[in-house]
Motif scaffolding. Sequence first.
Motif, PDB file in Angstrom:
ATOM      1  N   ALA A 200       0.819  -1.210   0.000  1.00 44.24           N
ATOM      2  CA  ALA A 200       0.000   0.000   0.000  1.00 44.24           C
ATOM      3  C   ALA A 200       0.852   1.260   0.000  1.00 44.24           C
ATOM      4  O   ALA A 200       0.485   2.268  -0.621  1.00 44.24           O
ATOM      5  N   GLN A 201       2.000   1.187   0.673  1.00 44.49           N
ATOM      6  CA  GLN A 201       2.862   2.366   0.807  1.00 44.49           C
ATOM      7  C   GLN A 201       3.966   2.436  -0.252  1.00 44.49           C
ATOM      8  O   GLN A 201       4.708   3.414  -0.297  1.00 44.49           O
ATOM      9  N   ARG A 202       4.096   1.357  -1.044  1.00 43.45           N
ATOM     10  CA  ARG A 202       5.193   1.270  -2.020  1.00 43.45           C
ATOM     11  C   ARG A 202       6.538   1.516  -1.343  1.00 43.45           C
ATOM     12  O   ARG A 202       7.415   2.222  -1.873  1.00 43.45           O
ATOM     13  N   ALA A 203       6.702   0.940  -0.190  1.00 45.23           N
ATOM     14  CA  ALA A 203       7.947   1.107   0.559  1.00 45.23           C
ATOM     15  C   ALA A 203       9.071   0.300  -0.090  1.00 45.23           C
ATOM     16  O   ALA A 203       8.824  -0.723  -0.741  1.00 45.23           O
ATOM     17  N   ASP A 204      10.290   0.754   0.093  1.00 35.78           N
ATOM     18  CA  ASP A 204      11.434   0.067  -0.494  1.00 35.78           C
ATOM     19  C   ASP A 204      11.604  -1.303   0.172  1.00 35.78           C
ATOM     20  O   ASP A 204      11.723  -1.404   1.394  1.00 35.78           O
ATOM     21  N   PHE A 205      11.635  -2.354  -0.634  1.00 31.80           N
ATOM     22  CA  PHE A 205      11.675  -3.724  -0.115  1.00 31.80           C
ATOM     23  C   PHE A 205      12.903  -3.950   0.771  1.00 31.80           C
ATOM     24  O   PHE A 205      12.796  -4.379   1.919  1.00 31.80           O
ATOM     25  N   THR A 206      14.065  -3.659   0.244  1.00 38.04           N
ATOM     26  CA  THR A 206      15.313  -3.980   0.937  1.00 38.04           C
ATOM     27  C   THR A 206      15.487  -3.142   2.188  1.00 38.04           C
ATOM     28  O   THR A 206      15.816  -3.668   3.265  1.00 38.04           O
ATOM     29  N   LEU A 207      15.273  -1.841   2.092  1.00 34.95           N
ATOM     30  CA  LEU A 207      15.513  -0.971   3.240  1.00 34.95           C
ATOM     31  C   LEU A 207      14.449  -1.133   4.320  1.00 34.95           C
ATOM     32  O   LEU A 207      14.733  -0.918   5.506  1.00 34.95           O
ATOM     33  N   ALA A 208      13.225  -1.517   3.953  1.00 33.48           N
ATOM     34  CA  ALA A 208      12.192  -1.745   4.963  1.00 33.48           C
ATOM     35  C   ALA A 208      12.617  -2.858   5.921  1.00 33.48           C
ATOM     36  O   ALA A 208      12.415  -2.757   7.133  1.00 33.48           O
ATOM     37  N   PHE A 209      13.212  -3.903   5.385  1.00 28.11           N
ATOM     38  CA  PHE A 209      13.738  -4.973   6.235  1.00 28.11           C
ATOM     39  C   PHE A 209      15.006  -4.517   6.967  1.00 28.11           C
ATOM     40  O   PHE A 209      15.164  -4.761   8.165  1.00 28.11           O
TER      41      PHE A 209
END
Length: 494
Positions: A371-380
């Motif tokens: 929903a937020q289009r958050a960055d995959f790698t940096l979110a983790f």
Amino acid sequence: MSPHPAPLFAASQVACSFARLPAAFYAALPPRPLDQPRLLHANPQAAALLGLSAADLDSADFLELCAGHARLPGVTPLATVYSGHQFGVWAGQLGDGRAHLLGDVRGPGGTFEIQLKGSGRTPYSRMGDGWAVLRSSVREYLASQAMAGLGIPTTQAMALVGSQDPVMRETLETAAVVTRLAPSFVRFGHFQHWARSPDMQAILLDYVVAHWFPDCFQGTAAQPDRPATACRLLAEVCRRTARLMAQWQLAGFCHGVMNTDNMSILGLTLDYGPYGFMDAFQANHVCNHTDTLGRYAWNAQPAVAQWNLTRLAESLLCLGCAPADLEAALAGFESEFLRAYHQGLAHKFGFTDWRPEDAALGDDWWALLHAQRADFTLAFRYLSQADRDPARWLGLFADPAAARAWLTRYQARLAQAARPAPQRRAAMDRVNPLYVLRNHLAQRAIQAAQQGDATEIARLMALLQDPCTPQPGGDPYAQPPAADAAAVVVSCSS
């Protein structure tokens, strides 16, 4: 120039087990050498598997082997034949249309096949020219290192050789060759090719099981039980493929062209074309511009793998396998995928174990990122520090309130484990990479290489070998592309 032996390996190290199969399995022919080749990069980690030193990589013999000018002693290169489904449609006979197997080399890391990709036409090239362009070769070379650095099973690239040989794709480009290694390049498609030839299928089964799956053998040497052996092999390939799919999903990796002929019987990531590591997360992300129907979207990959395994199972029917036994072998895919996926997600979240009630937290994690289009790698990656630096993690989300609500639930779950925070943070940072091969980084390396500069390739290779450890000067490589940057489009020609 006629091919000549490259004195990098002793004759006692070299063989070609595939060449011992009947001639219908392959075509023996030399690569087409590149004109005025230049070694753009060599991978010492991959080369060490074969016992090659830094001096070997700098030698003319190494360049000649990797450019197709030389061959392994006593071995005639060959291209293998296979068939398969492409985008879900039976494509009939395929094969190594631009690859040559040079042979097997036994080294300190085990026995590996050496294959040149982009090395010229073969009888299986169909309408292709047999060449690979520098653009796609750089992408494959870097991707195999990215996956190896993440601990994801993969073929490995040992060398990247460029040239000035012209190749026409959408525009005029230059030819290149990747030298890649694997214990075997046998694919699901090799078995599909012999689905109506029981005798040839039995030969292939015996070969694959004897070399890489001896524990699957059933019966005796005098009276092998091939149906039982085939079912055991299928069950093991299902397990390996399921684990591979879990690792792809948890790395945000999209293969882009999961045709059955691109599926490794050993459970390796094979054939890097229009792949991509996601930046802004979308569950239905399609990395391949050619895939207009989204067949190979990120969230479809496990189901596609299961579909491909079913096609492999069908090819084994000719051996006398009972359909019920093949179905039983296939049935293990889902449980193995979920086990590996849950275990991997628990590690990425910093949990000491996975509990059934964690499923809702995990599902809501993906929904939040989508929903937020958050960055995959940096979110983790930033999640490990979110307890003491929440602003950095929350800054990845357009709606911090929604992210904060999820974070509250997550921190409550962490409190249940009573794991010391420093220990948890360190454990999370060991499995959540800082550096992945983002498309804009690969594109930058391609553009430099097209100007004769391999500096970016070398820099990325160093970062991707140890992707979880911050490295000096690495900060720009840990960031998503700029918001106003043009999107990098990849397709089957990539």
